[in-house]
Design an enzyme around this catalytic site. Structure first.
Site, PDB file in Angstrom:
ATOM      1  N   GLY A 304       0.838  -1.191   0.000  1.00 32.45           N
ATOM      2  CA  GLY A 304       0.000   0.000   0.000  1.00 32.45           C
ATOM      3  C   GLY A 304       0.866   1.230   0.000  1.00 32.45           C
ATOM      4  O   GLY A 304       0.598   2.211  -0.684  1.00 32.45           O
ATOM      5  N   MET A 306       5.230   2.535   1.472  1.00 32.07           N
ATOM      6  CA  MET A 306       6.493   2.137   2.085  1.00 32.07           C
ATOM      7  C   MET A 306       7.177   3.353   2.686  1.00 32.07           C
ATOM      8  O   MET A 306       7.348   4.372   2.034  1.00 32.07           O
ATOM      9  CB  MET A 306       7.397   1.470   1.039  1.00 32.07           C
ATOM     10  CG  MET A 306       8.762   1.080   1.569  1.00 32.07           C
ATOM     11  SD  MET A 306       8.637  -0.067   2.961  1.00 32.07           S
ATOM     12  CE  MET A 306      10.122   0.373   3.863  1.00 32.07           C
ATOM     13  N   GLU A 307       7.613   3.198   3.941  1.00 31.50           N
ATOM     14  CA  GLU A 307       8.074   4.299   4.775  1.00 31.50           C
ATOM     15  C   GLU A 307       9.503   4.739   4.541  1.00 31.50           C
ATOM     16  O   GLU A 307      10.146   5.256   5.467  1.00 31.50           O
ATOM     17  CB  GLU A 307       7.909   3.909   6.252  1.00 31.50           C
ATOM     18  CG  GLU A 307       8.771   2.739   6.723  1.00 31.50           C
ATOM     19  CD  GLU A 307       8.127   1.379   6.617  1.00 31.50           C
ATOM     20  OE1 GLU A 307       8.610   0.445   7.275  1.00 31.50           O
ATOM     21  OE2 GLU A 307       7.133   1.246   5.881  1.00 31.50           O
ATOM     22  N   ASN A 308      10.045   4.588   3.345  1.00 33.45           N
ATOM     23  CA  ASN A 308      11.423   5.003   3.086  1.00 33.45           C
ATOM     24  C   ASN A 308      11.670   6.385   3.695  1.00 33.45           C
ATOM     25  O   ASN A 308      10.916   7.320   3.448  1.00 33.45           O
ATOM     26  CB  ASN A 308      11.678   5.055   1.581  1.00 33.45           C
ATOM     27  CG  ASN A 308      11.105   3.863   0.852  1.00 33.45           C
ATOM     28  OD1 ASN A 308      11.489   2.734   1.088  1.00 33.45           O
ATOM     29  ND2 ASN A 308      10.145   4.125  -0.029  1.00 33.45           N
ATOM     30  N   HIS A 340       0.073   5.825   9.041  1.00 34.07           N
ATOM     31  CA  HIS A 340       0.867   4.604   9.242  1.00 34.07           C
ATOM     32  C   HIS A 340       2.318   4.856   8.850  1.00 34.07           C
ATOM     33  O   HIS A 340       3.253   4.554   9.612  1.00 34.07           O
ATOM     34  CB  HIS A 340       0.259   3.478   8.407  1.00 34.07           C
ATOM     35  CG  HIS A 340       0.940   2.158   8.529  1.00 34.07           C
ATOM     36  ND1 HIS A 340       0.425   1.120   9.270  1.00 34.07           N
ATOM     37  CD2 HIS A 340       2.104   1.688   7.991  1.00 34.07           C
ATOM     38  CE1 HIS A 340       1.231   0.072   9.190  1.00 34.07           C
ATOM     39  NE2 HIS A 340       2.262   0.388   8.411  1.00 34.07           N
ATOM     40  N   GLU A 341       2.516   5.422   7.653  1.00 34.45           N
ATOM     41  CA  GLU A 341       3.888   5.666   7.183  1.00 34.45           C
ATOM     42  C   GLU A 341       4.563   6.766   7.986  1.00 34.45           C
ATOM     43  O   GLU A 341       5.769   6.692   8.264  1.00 34.45           O
ATOM     44  CB  GLU A 341       3.877   6.010   5.691  1.00 34.45           C
ATOM     45  CG  GLU A 341       3.190   4.987   4.799  1.00 34.45           C
ATOM     46  CD  GLU A 341       3.646   3.560   5.045  1.00 34.45           C
ATOM     47  OE1 GLU A 341       4.819   3.345   5.394  1.00 34.45           O
ATOM     48  OE2 GLU A 341       2.827   2.640   4.889  1.00 34.45           O
ATOM     49  N   HIS A 344       6.002   5.385  11.107  1.00 30.01           N
ATOM     50  CA  HIS A 344       7.258   4.659  10.899  1.00 30.01           C
ATOM     51  C   HIS A 344       8.481   5.577  10.971  1.00 30.01           C
ATOM     52  O   HIS A 344       9.600   5.083  11.174  1.00 30.01           O
ATOM     53  CB  HIS A 344       7.246   3.954   9.546  1.00 30.01           C
ATOM     54  CG  HIS A 344       6.575   2.619   9.551  1.00 30.01           C
ATOM     55  ND1 HIS A 344       6.840   1.650  10.499  1.00 30.01           N
ATOM     56  CD2 HIS A 344       5.652   2.076   8.704  1.00 30.01           C
ATOM     57  CE1 HIS A 344       6.108   0.578  10.235  1.00 30.01           C
ATOM     58  NE2 HIS A 344       5.381   0.806   9.156  1.00 30.01           N
ATOM     59  N   GLU A 363       5.511  -2.713  12.745  1.00 32.21           N
ATOM     60  CA  GLU A 363       4.168  -2.712  12.174  1.00 32.21           C
ATOM     61  C   GLU A 363       3.065  -2.660  13.226  1.00 32.21           C
ATOM     62  O   GLU A 363       1.989  -2.129  12.963  1.00 32.21           O
ATOM     63  CB  GLU A 363       3.989  -3.924  11.260  1.00 32.21           C
ATOM     64  CG  GLU A 363       4.984  -3.997  10.108  1.00 32.21           C
ATOM     65  CD  GLU A 363       4.995  -2.753   9.228  1.00 32.21           C
ATOM     66  OE1 GLU A 363       4.006  -1.981   9.258  1.00 32.21           O
ATOM     67  OE2 GLU A 363       5.997  -2.545   8.522  1.00 32.21           O
TER      68      GLU A 363
END
Length: 942
Positions: A304, A306-308, A340-341, A344, A363
């Site tokens: 969905g 990605m927390e780069n 959510h991201e 992180h 997570e």
């Protein structure tokens, strides 16, 4: 990484139980094969990539890795995958002209180990630099560095982006690809001038360190902070952006990148993302560490989002909001994914896991805060109320003996990707919510502040979290019976959850007996697992649901515990687990269930809305599990005729759907349909199809539940209205249905088998590039009952020329499976026949497991089991670990459904006959009318 991955990997939460000795030996063997030797570690990477999206086969790169040996060594082992190594040099600071490289081997198995042998030993603690030139293949499964495409003005446009979590940085450059082995990264990307938007984790440098290269524009980026390999990201594209430079809500540069022409759809992400970052910084008392935040929406993306760190990449449908097209549900999901991201940035990036054994440290907290911190900035969304529904859903996958616990050793790449499942996300988030309440919210917050500050830029284990939380607890006056580490180790290292059985010690006593045992779907199985369980309660004579701190603890050392409940002797009813803050189910003595049904049917608003949801969910699941008579669950459900809040209906809906599945084909099925139509009649009149002024944010969800039941189960007014809305849209494109009811309207209009309607909606799909609209249409098209159109639709999964992107093709099967029993059987035959063709044409790692997990929720008979046997016979040789786990879950659920029918079908039929069958008084249906409804439903569905 957001949950589009874990939703597809629920099956991967299941494993094969081993004895302790077998498990230990197996883990030691796997660790020796897959874990890097602790003989050296990296401190700095200098990565140069030559990326041309117009060339889609491979890219050239070179990397220089500064390492420190821990001991004297004569070889260095790191990771590399799907690449050709052209040259290697190894030099020291002391003598940079001496090349110590001898030779190398690159593993061809899934260890992905690159072993570099040296001409002589190098000394412990003496820095060395490894220089590697290589050519890497672009990933064809969206894990690694890969090429994506989109259509613009009739032409195909390429871009390159990346997804490196959890074990795919090794596909981008040779590296120490384990989360604990952090380093500083310097990145330079060379790209053709035609691709103007080139981004990585940090801003571009103002100075120049690297040479120019003919035919490329050089993009040099600032050095990162110390970070894990999996958080590196790249984007080479022609994207445009909007930013916060003119009116910043948040003080750090914040941009949202997307395809040209879609910038107006990024406004919500820009505003909400900044607001949410402020809330998270205030909560954690720790500033975001990087100098920028980019959010990028790409058409093809495996997760969905990605927390780069500094460059967060999203699937388009998870970031962009198009007014008039995006549904309330999708908009909420976008807000939740952004949160959510953002979470992180602290839980995962600032403090990362020691290994993927502790995926839940990333997570679980992201899952908790995606709701809790969204509530900070959008309280009207009622995210923490909705959290309870998500927790109830994860109970289903956590109720089998083979489920893995939160902390579960993993070593192989497939094991590691398998940890991104419902346990790591929703279960862990639910346990964290329980932890917050038994510590109290402010002490919990203080503990997290300590945790982040103490472990910043480091790799943490659960013990580090527990130390910080214990410190905060010790500094307060609040007390619990055991150390945090003792309590949380039980919850994190044991699979499953408890059910508490509560009963009065005597009719007039002020105490109860509370017994706990592990809740298992299959009651023929047993477990000795026990937990420290925090409990609190409300009694009818003292109704206070607000204080959720523990009033007592149920200990794992006793089979049953007597708990004093002052005033109970004067109470008609009692409820344990206020606001369902504890991660467990509660069963009561029959007298209390009867009393709860009475109060709900007479004055339900006395009981907190979350406990109303808890009572409904627990009652139906305990009945399904054979712990409660179905009569009690159905009597409780009667009150829903008066329930106007969405949350209890959301709790009831899965139970209704389950009964719909297991009763399909039973003698009582039409009575069951009438029961639901009767139950929903008041809300059908109240909600209807049209949005009313002043509605709650969650009302569209409530409307969909009510309309779905009515249109699916034969309410002619519902069906006719849905068909009228679609016909009006076909006649006039400006009369587009409200996005929140589009799936329902389209699906209801397709159930009659109208080919014209199917073709109209399929052409809509072909004509739109909006990901939200595509998602709605894919969900609806499977509802057709026309055999030829359904087969055409299923074949889009395996058609290499299909207009449906590979990342979305599993949605075709899911839509058909969920449409009707007939659709499910057709889809099952299709999957059995074509699994070998489906597997390479859907999203890698998750597409087929998503399909299989949908079957797991719907297959119920021995005939279905025979079909699964055939699937295994024909295709077992190509099954992945996740697919095998999903097959195991299907078998377990079929067995449970057969057992349910044997035990409960007659009981349910008797209750339905007594209450809704002729002749049973004012609420009963005449036999003639029942026949007419049955006949209409049969005609409509077939």
């Amino acid at each position: 990484m957001y949950s589009l991955i874990f939703l597809a990997l629920i099956g991967a939460a299941f494993g094969v139980p081993l004895s302790t000795n077998e498990d230990s030996t197996r883990n030691q063997n796997l660790a020796a094969l897959y874990v890097l030797p602790q003989t050296s570690y990296p401190t700095f990477y200098d990565v140069r990539l030559f990326i041309d999206p117009g060339y889609t086969e491979a890219f050239h790169g070179n990397v220089s890795i500064r390492i420190i040996p821990n001991i004297n060594i004569d070889q260095i082992t790191i990771h590399a995958m799907a690449m050709r190594i052209d040259s290697i040099r190894v030099v020291s600071d002391v003598n940079p002209n001496e090349d110590l490289f001898s030779d190398f081997t690159l593993a061809t198995d899934d260890t992905h180990l690159l072993t570099i042998r040296l001409t002589r030993n190098i000394t412990a603690l003496q820095p060395h630099v490894i220089h590697i030139d290589y050519v890497a293949q672009y990933a064809d499964d969206m894990f690694g560095v890969y090429v994506s495409t989109y259509e613009e003005n009739g032409r195909t446009v390429n871009l390159v982006t990346s997804q490196l979590q959890p074990t795919f940085a090794r596909r981008a450059f040779p590296c120490y690809d384990e989360p604990a082995l952090k380093a500083v990264f310097r990145t330079t990307i060379y790209a053709p001038a035609a691709y103007a938007t080139v981004r990585s984790n940090t801003p571009e440098r103002r100075d120049s360190l690297k040479p120019n290269e003919p035919g490329y524009v050089k993009h040099e980026f600032e050095d990162t902070l110390v970070m894990s390999t999996y958080l590196i990201a790249y984007l080479v594209s022609n994207f445009n952006y909007i930013e916060n430079s003119q009116n910043p809500i948040y003080p750090i540069p914040f941009r949202v990148y997307s395809r040209p022409g879609t910038q107006n759809t990024a406004e919500f992400a820009l505003e909400f993302g900044q607001q949410n970052m402020i809330a998270l910084e205030e909560y954690t008392e720790f500033p975001y560490a990087f100098p920028k935040i980019d959010k990028a929406a790409v058409p093809d993306f495996a997760a969905g989002a990605m927390e780069n760190w500094g460059l967060v990449i999203y699937r388009e449908v998870a970031l962009l909001v198009r007014e008039g097209v995006t549904t309330t549900s999708v908009k909420q999901n976008i807000g939740r994914i952004i949160c959510h991201e953002n979470t992180h940035m602290w839980f995962g990036n600032e403090v990362g896991p020691m290994s993927w054994t502790y995926t839940w440290l990333n997570e679980g907290f992201a899952n908790f805060f995606e709701n809790y911190a969204t509530d900070f900035v959008r309280p009207q969304w009622r995210m923490m109320d909705q959290f309870v529904i998500a927790m109830q859903n994860v109970f289903q996958s956590d109720a089998v003996l083979s489920v893995n616990p939160m902390t579960h050793p993993v070593y192989t790449p497939s094991q590691i990707i398998g940890t991104f499942n419902a346990v790591a996300y929703q279960k862990s988030g639910s346990v964290i919510r329980m932890l917050q309440h038994f510590m109290t919210p402010e002490i919990f917050r203080r503990g997290l502040v300590i945790y982040i500050k103490a472990n910043s830029r480091a790799a943490a284990a659960p013990s580090d979290l527990y130390v910080a939380l214990q410190q905060a607890l010790d500094e307060s006056s609040h007390r619990i019976p055991k150390p945090i580490s003792t309590i949380m180790t039980e919850w994190s290292t044991q699979g499953g959850f408890p059910v508490l059985t509560v009963r009065r010690t005597a009719p007039n006593a002020d105490s109860v007996f509370v017994a706990q045992e592990r809740y298992l779907t299959d009651r023929s199985l047993t477990s000795t697992d026990r937990w420290h369980v925090p409990v609190n309660w409300v009694i009818s004579s003292n109704v206070n649901f607000s204080d959720t701190s523990p009033q007592a603890w149920i200990l794992p050392t006793f089979p049953a515990t007597a708990v004093d409940v002052p005033g109970l002797s004067n109470a008609d009813w009692y409820i344990f687990n206020k606001q369902q803050t504890g991660y467990y189910r509660v069963n009561y003595d029959v007298e209390n269930w009867v009393a709860l049904a009475r109060v709900l049917n007479n004055s339900h608003e006395i009981i907190h809305v979350l406990n109303r949801a808890q009572i409904v969910d627990d009652a139906f699941n305990l009945a399904r599990n054979g712990r409660l008579h179905y009569k009690n669950a159905f009597e409780i459900s009667r009150y829903l005729e008066m329930e106007k809040d969405y949350i209890p209906w959301a709790a009831a809906n899965p139970a209704f759907n389950y009964l719909d599945i297991v009763l399909s084909g039973a003698n009582s099925y039409n009575l069951y349909r009438y029961y639901l139509l009767n139950l929903t009649a008041p809300m059908f009149e109240d909600l209807g199809f049209d949005v009313k002024s002043g509605e709650e944010f969650v009302t569209p969800y409530h409307r969909n539940i009510i309309l779905d039941i009515n249109c699916r189960f034969g309410n002619q007014r519902c069906i006719s209205r849905a068909q009228e809305i679609l016909q009006a849209f076909k006649n006039n494109p400006n009369q587009r249905p409200n996005p929140d009811i589009q799936t329902l309207v389209y699906c209801s209009s397709l159930r009659a088998g109208n080919v014209e309607n199917f073709n109209f909606l399929w052409n809509m799909y072909l004509g739109t590039s909006d990901s939200s609209e595509q998602s709605i249409l894919l969900s609806a098209l499977g509802c057709t009952s026309n055999a030829e159109r359904r087969n055409f639709y299923l074949n889009q999964i395996i058609d290499d020329n299909s207009a449906v992107r590979e990342q979305d093709r599993h949605s075709i099967a899911v839509s058909v499976i969920n449409s009707s029993p007939e659709g499910m059987n057709v889809a099952l035959d299709f999957v059995v026949e074509n699994f070998h063709r489906i597997q390479p044409r859907v999203q890698a790692l998750t597409g087929t497991t998503n399909i299989l997990n949908t079957f797991a929720r719907r297959l119920t008979t021995s005939a279905h089991n025979e079909k699964i046997d055939e699937l295994v016979r024909r295709h077992e040789s190509i099954f992945s670990a996740g697919e095998r786990a999903s097959i195991a879950a299907i078998r377990e659920n079929i067995a449970a459904s057969i057992a349910w029918s044997n035990s409960n079908a007659g009981i349910v039929e008797n209750w339905l006959k007594e209450n809704y069958g002729p002749p049973s008084g004012a609420k009963s249906l005449t036999a003639g009318l029942l026949v007419l409804i049955s006949l209409f439903v049969a005609i409509f569905n077939h």
